[in-house]
Design an enzyme around this catalytic site. Sequence first.
Site, short mmCIF file in Angstrom:
data_model
loop_
_atom_site.label_atom_id
_atom_site.label_comp_id
_atom_site.label_asym_id
_atom_site.label_seq_id
_atom_site.Cartn_x
_atom_site.Cartn_y
_atom_site.Cartn_z
N HIS A 67 57.61 43.31 62.96
CA HIS A 67 58.34 43.20 64.23
C HIS A 67 58.04 41.86 64.89
O HIS A 67 58.95 41.14 65.31
CB HIS A 67 57.93 44.36 65.14
CG HIS A 67 58.59 44.35 66.47
ND1 HIS A 67 59.65 45.17 66.77
CD2 HIS A 67 58.37 43.61 67.59
CE1 HIS A 67 60.04 44.94 68.01
NE2 HIS A 67 59.27 44.00 68.53
N GLU A 68 56.75 41.52 64.99
CA GLU A 68 56.37 40.27 65.65
C GLU A 68 56.80 39.04 64.84
O GLU A 68 57.20 38.03 65.41
CB GLU A 68 54.87 40.24 65.92
CG GLU A 68 54.38 41.36 66.83
CD GLU A 68 55.14 41.51 68.12
OE1 GLU A 68 55.56 40.48 68.71
OE2 GLU A 68 55.33 42.65 68.56
N HIS A 71 60.41 38.24 65.62
CA HIS A 71 60.52 37.38 66.82
C HIS A 71 60.18 35.94 66.45
O HIS A 71 60.91 35.01 66.84
CB HIS A 71 59.53 37.85 67.90
CG HIS A 71 59.88 39.10 68.59
ND1 HIS A 71 61.02 39.27 69.34
CD2 HIS A 71 59.22 40.29 68.68
CE1 HIS A 71 61.05 40.48 69.85
NE2 HIS A 71 59.96 41.12 69.45
#
Length: 152
Positions: A67-68, A71
């Site tokens: 997820h990170e 980004h």
Amino acid sequence: MNQAELQKLVEEISLRYFHAPFKHEVKINNRMTTTGGRYFLKDHHIDINGHFLDKKYYADLVGIIKHELTHYHLHLAGRGYQHRNRDFKNLLAAVGGSRYTPDIGLRRRQNRNYIYECKNCHFQYPRVRKVNTKKYRCGKCGRRLTLIRKNK
């Protein structure tokens, strides 16, 4: 898992799933309670919740890292890196990252110290703070409230 092992894991996941290197730093943050990780736009480092570094949360940790990294890679590519952007949703689904952080019991619950009750319809209102019963009334019928329990 320590800082160096986490850094290595993030770099491996970045190369395997995103086909691009992760060139910045990963930090462990044990103060996080409601989130699994955080990506910082200014210096591009990633914080990971230290509570997820236990072996029993390994699958959750990999999902948080994906997820990170979603980004991270979208931001560096100049594409939509926010949760609401279509680019973010598509890439996250493609790599199999987690959309939400699983709850592992770190969230704090507020104590409902006061319970008010309507005199007419007997609807109860649990509150953390004291309420001025001369100013506020029942939202259902408009009648007066009374304090029925105080836990302090």
